[in-house]
Design a protein around this motif. Structure first.
Motif, short mmCIF file in Angstrom:
data_model
loop_
_atom_site.label_atom_id
_atom_site.label_comp_id
_atom_site.label_asym_id
_atom_site.label_seq_id
_atom_site.Cartn_x
_atom_site.Cartn_y
_atom_site.Cartn_z
N LYS A 80 0.83 -1.21 0.00
CA LYS A 80 0.00 0.00 0.00
C LYS A 80 0.86 1.26 0.00
O LYS A 80 0.57 2.24 -0.69
N MET A 81 1.95 1.22 0.75
CA MET A 81 2.85 2.38 0.83
C MET A 81 3.51 2.67 -0.51
O MET A 81 3.68 3.82 -0.90
N VAL A 82 3.88 1.60 -1.20
CA VAL A 82 4.49 1.78 -2.52
C VAL A 82 3.49 2.46 -3.46
O VAL A 82 3.82 3.42 -4.16
N LYS A 83 2.26 1.99 -3.42
CA LYS A 83 1.25 2.61 -4.29
C LYS A 83 1.07 4.09 -3.94
O LYS A 83 0.98 4.95 -4.81
N ARG A 84 1.08 4.37 -2.65
CA ARG A 84 0.88 5.75 -2.23
C ARG A 84 2.03 6.65 -2.70
O ARG A 84 1.80 7.78 -3.16
N LEU A 85 3.21 6.13 -2.61
CA LEU A 85 4.37 6.89 -3.07
C LEU A 85 4.24 7.22 -4.56
O LEU A 85 4.50 8.34 -5.01
N ASN A 86 3.83 6.22 -5.33
CA ASN A 86 3.67 6.44 -6.77
C ASN A 86 2.52 7.38 -7.09
O ASN A 86 2.56 8.13 -8.06
N LYS A 87 1.50 7.35 -6.23
CA LYS A 87 0.39 8.28 -6.43
C LYS A 87 0.85 9.71 -6.15
O LYS A 87 0.44 10.66 -6.82
N MET A 88 1.73 9.84 -5.17
CA MET A 88 2.26 11.16 -4.83
C MET A 88 3.03 11.74 -6.01
O MET A 88 2.85 12.89 -6.38
N ARG A 89 3.89 10.89 -6.58
CA ARG A 89 4.68 11.28 -7.75
C ARG A 89 3.76 11.74 -8.87
O ARG A 89 3.98 12.78 -9.50
N LEU A 90 2.70 10.98 -9.09
CA LEU A 90 1.76 11.31 -10.17
C LEU A 90 0.99 12.59 -9.84
O LEU A 90 0.78 13.45 -10.72
N ASN A 150 1.85 -3.51 -12.45
CA ASN A 150 2.04 -2.49 -11.43
C ASN A 150 0.95 -2.52 -10.37
O ASN A 150 0.74 -1.54 -9.65
N GLY A 151 0.25 -3.62 -10.30
CA GLY A 151 -0.75 -3.80 -9.25
C GLY A 151 -1.91 -2.84 -9.36
O GLY A 151 -2.46 -2.38 -8.36
N CYS A 152 -2.29 -2.58 -10.60
CA CYS A 152 -3.45 -1.71 -10.82
C CYS A 152 -4.62 -2.59 -11.23
O CYS A 152 -4.46 -3.53 -12.01
N SER A 209 -3.22 -9.06 -8.97
CA SER A 209 -3.06 -8.59 -10.35
C SER A 209 -1.60 -8.70 -10.78
O SER A 209 -1.29 -9.29 -11.82
N ALA A 210 -0.72 -8.16 -9.95
CA ALA A 210 0.71 -8.24 -10.28
C ALA A 210 1.16 -9.69 -10.35
O ALA A 210 1.94 -10.08 -11.23
N ALA A 211 0.61 -10.51 -9.44
CA ALA A 211 1.01 -11.93 -9.40
C ALA A 211 0.59 -12.66 -10.67
O ALA A 211 1.20 -13.66 -11.04
N ALA A 212 -0.44 -12.16 -11.34
CA ALA A 212 -0.95 -12.84 -12.54
C ALA A 212 -0.30 -12.31 -13.81
O ALA A 212 -0.64 -12.73 -14.92
N SER A 213 0.61 -11.36 -13.66
CA SER A 213 1.09 -10.66 -14.86
C SER A 213 2.25 -11.36 -15.57
O SER A 213 2.62 -10.99 -16.68
N GLY A 214 2.82 -12.39 -14.92
CA GLY A 214 4.01 -13.03 -15.50
C GLY A 214 3.82 -13.53 -16.92
O GLY A 214 4.70 -13.38 -17.77
#
Ligand code: GL4
Length: 829
Positions: free
Chosen positions: A532-542, A684-686, A799-804
């Motif tokens: 969750k923190m990683v997503k938040r960081l990327n949302k901040m950047r965006l 990217n877990g979206c 989602s990310a786990a299924a992306s391979g």
């Protein structure tokens, strides 16, 4: 002798001080060396841009070393090569990707720190290489990365356009196009090969001459242009292999000067020189129709001729019998754009190498494979016979001969079914007699690839039904993929670190199947918290980017809902905008208490419209008009924001995708051949909100339909719905939204009428109205899931786990083994 040469080479190598060293101290020395001697700036005074250039040149040196060794090794092992022919490559930026693939990211970061710079800041100095339009072109770039990483002996060939895809600027809500003169400040990622040049000929006549008693055709061309090679090293990850993307630029040939001298028309000859240089000037900005443009045809042939001369020269250096060509060379046609290759190689083998037609044909039909990226027959490329005949008279004869042989063979198999014969003919009769490039490619290739399962079924049952019935074994599909190096490691460093930590290895960077291992941790609360923190960081950047681009402040607690891709009616950005209007309308009609229960949204839309595509441009304008109203409505506040991100390109995508909570892939079923954006978001877990179209169908297989928000008509239902026409059921909400736009609720009333007409009942080809109800339900389901953060995060992880499976490594391995029949060839360190 050999011993002598070896001794000399070893002495030179020791003079060079061996290979370049990659410790931070050596890197600093090299960067400063380039500041001083390449940029010719004093070491006391250089700015970020110059520092970037010097840095890039130091990386380039390292790429060149590996490039050399790789190619010497390929040559030594005589392994079968793949030549990937594509008129478009969307490479984006190269710095971070190169440094990461070379495995010296940390060393560079430290070196730069010690010099008082920050790697990320310098990386921002680089402009995108946008030598392509959209998905097709970015897919080519991903495939190059995978070919290098998996050690395949491959070359990419393309055109070095001086103007890449136009820059989109928005004035008053309208798209304007500006030229992308991307080479203005030099390009450290290419190596100019002034000695690798070929003459490419156009026009003229064909004459029959007597050669040892045999009549042969000889093309006497009228115009000559020179093609110069520019090499772009493509480093693999975790391997020394660095392959080549060779792009051609047009230069006027010296023959011109001679003629001008003879006729005394000096000034005109200079003007002509500029005309010939124009061939590689500009990328055509329409991503699917290239009908009947002379310059486009010239580009295609220019590219094909130079590439094939290069390929044949390389083949002849090592082999003296053309019978070996199919074991040594695989030629891949990336869509029909390079399919003049077929006529060109026949011309070379028949007219220049004198193999005789049937021998040449036996070789040629074993070397080509073809991938089509289009769904509908109307989207297929056609070249008017008159145009082709005047530009390439000999090639036209060859195409006629290929066709007449094919027609004869076909008659033997299917009899005199004239309708079917005429549908399958390479030549289309009619008002404008044309060459059907797809038919040509199918007839002459051993394999015809679709880009997803659904797409392949459409090809077999509709688009190329006749051909499928004739040659079922030719038809294959290889689902597209994207490279996790670019789309996770480069663009989402925090997620990258998190993945490696929890998977306990970095091996997923070369083997994306390992991402399934994330499923084991999905119930672990600290993992979910870090996720969750990683997503938040990327949302901040965006969010920061959004604020600088559009001035709109957005809340990080809102759901970031993204649709970024080329603007097309079939991709239905309009459905998204209508959904937003509906949401706005609902909010306006709610009382304050109810509003508090609504999930806040930031709707983000981005993408370019082809300059001549009026409806697409109106969609962009409508998006701005709605944004203007919604974003400035004090009643609404953070509950709903709409932002259009201008000039969507690869590096914007790198920023936007990691920051998305939800992304939309909502094409009318049966229209998106594959779609690759969805795969990047998935990695990217979206979470996806999508129709069962293109590769989404296969994403559902991997992910399970519970972990995404699916809606809309299925591929098999679309035709029936369309037949209903005016009798089609459309929800009231849709009619209401349409009315609001028509009535000028968002201004520009007159301007939007023709846009509204395209979705009016009875005229709604892309079925926005009939899918609207289920679209709103899917949106409601997304809202509902978002207020249960634990559930949402789990879905995100899954989602990310299924992306391979959607890594381009898988795609390339399938192509290599099944279609190209090439083996890895790893250059030893
Ligand atoms: C495209 C398709 O529209 C797209 O669905 C697909 O993912 C891509 C790569 O195969 O090719 N075809 C054309 S034309 N442009 C595309 O992006």
């Amino acid at each position: 002798g050999f011993g002598e040469r070896k001794a000399k080479a070893e002495r030179m190598f020791s003079l060079m001080d061996g290979f370049l060293k990659n410790d931070p101290f050596s890197l600093q020395k090299d960067i400063l060396h380039h500041v001083e001697y390449t940029m010719a700036r004093s070491r006391f005074s250089f700015d970020d841009y110059e520092a970037y250039q010097a840095l890039a040149h130091s990386v380039r040196d390292r790429l060149i070393e590996r490039w050399h060794d790789t190619h010497i090794y390929f040559k030594k092992t005589k392994s079968k090569r793949l030549y990937f022919l594509s008129l478009e490559f969307l490479m984006g930026r190269s710095l971070s990707n190169s440094v990461i693939n070379l495995g010296i990211q940390d060393q560079y970061a430290e070196a730069l720190n010690q010099l008082g710079f920050e790697f990320e800041v310098l990386a921002e100095q680089e402009g995108d290489a946008s030598l392509g339009n959209g998905g097709l072109a970015r897919f080519s770039a991903c495939q190059m990365d995978s070919l290098a990483t998996l050690d395949y002996p491959a070359w990419g060939y393309g055109l070095r356009y001086e103007y890449g895809l136009f820059r989109q600027i928005i004035v008053d809500g309208f798209q304007h196009e500006q030229p992308d003169y991307w080479l203005n400040f030099g390009n450290p990622w290419e190596i100019e090969r002034i000695h690798v040049t070929y003459e490419v000929k156009f026009n003229g006549t064909v004459e029959e001459v007597d050669m040892n008693g045999e009549k042969v055709k000889v093309w006497i061309p009228g115009e000559t242009v020179e093609a110069v090679a520019y090499d772009n090293p493509i480093p693999g990850y975790g391997t020394k292999n660095t392959i080549n993307l060779r792009l051609w630029a047009a230069k006027p040939s010296n023959q011109f000067d001679l003629e001008a001298y003879n006729t005394g028309d000096y000034i005109n000859s200079i003007v002509n020189r500029q005309n010939t240089e124009a061939i590689s000037n500009v990328l055509y900005p329409d991503d699917r129709s290239h009908q009947g443009k002379e310059m486009r045809l010239k580009q295609q042939y220019f590219f094909v001729s130079a590439s094939l001369q290069d390929i044949i020269r390389r083949f002849k250096e090592a082999h003296n019998n053309f019978d070996e060509l199919p074991e040594q060379v695989a030629l891949h046609l990336n869509d029909t754009h390079p399919s003049l290759s077929i006529a060109e190689i026949m011309r070379i083998l028949v007219d220049e190498e004198h193999l005789g037609w049937s021998k040449a044909w036996n070789i040629v039909n074993k070397i080509f494979s073809f991938t089509t990226h289009t769904v509908v027959a109307e989207g297929l490329e056609k070249i008017p016979v008159d145009l082709l005949g005047s530009l390439l008279p000999r090639h036209l004869q060859i195409l006629y001969e290929i066709n007449s042989n094919f027609m004869e063979e076909l008659k033997k198999k299917i009899g005199l079914d004239y309708n079917r014969l005429s549908r399958m003919s390479i030549i289309e009769e009619g008002a404008v007699k044309s060459i059907r490039m797809a038919n040509l490619s199918i007839v002459c290739s051993h394999t015809v690839n679709g880009v997803s399962k659904v797409h392949s079924n459409t090809l077999k049952t509709k688009t190329f039904k006749d051909f499928y019935e004739l040659w079922p074994e030719k038809f294959q599909y290889t689902t597209n993929g994207v490279t996790q190096r670019r789309w996770i490691v480069v663009s989402n460093p925090s997620l990258c670190a998190l993945l490696s930590k929890w998977l306990g290895t970095e091996a997923w960077i070369r083997n994306a199947d390992l991402l399934t291992g994330l499923r084991d941790h999905v119930d672990n609360t600290s993992f979910r918290h870090e996720w969750k923190m990683v997503k938040r960081l990327n949302k901040m950047r965006l969010a920061e980017y959004i604020e600088t681009m559009s001035g709109v402040k957005v809340s990080l607690d809102a759901m970031f809902d993204v649709q970024v891709k080329r603007i097309h009616e079939y991709k239905r950005q309009l459905l998204n905008i209508f959904g937003i209007i509906h949401r706005y309308d609902c909010l306006k009609n709610m009382d304050k208490n109810d509003r508090r229960k609504v999930v806040p949204r930031v709707c983000i839309i981005g993408g370019k419209a082809a300059p001549g595509y009026e409806i697409a441009k109106k969609i962009i304008k409508l998006c701005h008009a709605v944004a203007e109203k919604v974003n400035n409505d004090a009643d609404i506040g953070d509950l709903l924001k709409l932002v259009f991100i201008p000039d969507y390109n690869v590096s914007v995508a790198e920023l936007v995708i990691p920051g998305a909570d939800l992304s939309q892939h909502i094409s009318t079923a049966g229209h998106e051949a594959s779609g690759t954006g969805s795969m990047k978001f998935l990695m990217n877990g979206c979470l996806l909100l999508a129709t069962a179209d293109g590769s989404t169908v296969e994403i559902i297989e991997e992910l399970g339909s519970d972990n995404l928000f699916l809606f809309g008509a299925k591929v098999e239902e679309v035709a029936e719905l369309r037949e209903k026409g005016g009798a089609l059921k459309v929800p009231l909400q849709f009619a209401r939204v349409l009315r609001m736009v028509r009535d000028g609720y968002f201004g520009d009333k007159d301007y939007f009428q023709s846009l509204c007409d395209t979705v009016e009942v009875g005229n709604d080809f892309y079925l926005l109205g009939s899918d609207f109800g289920s679209y709103l339900e899917a949106q409601a389901a997304a809202d509902k899931a978002f207020v249960e953060p634990d559930k949402w995060i789990k879905m995100s992880i899954l989602s990310a786990a299924a992306s391979g499976r959607f890594s381009s490594d898988r795609t390339i391995r399938e192509y290599a083994e099944r279609t190209w029949k090439i083996d890895p060839c790893q250059c030893p360190f």
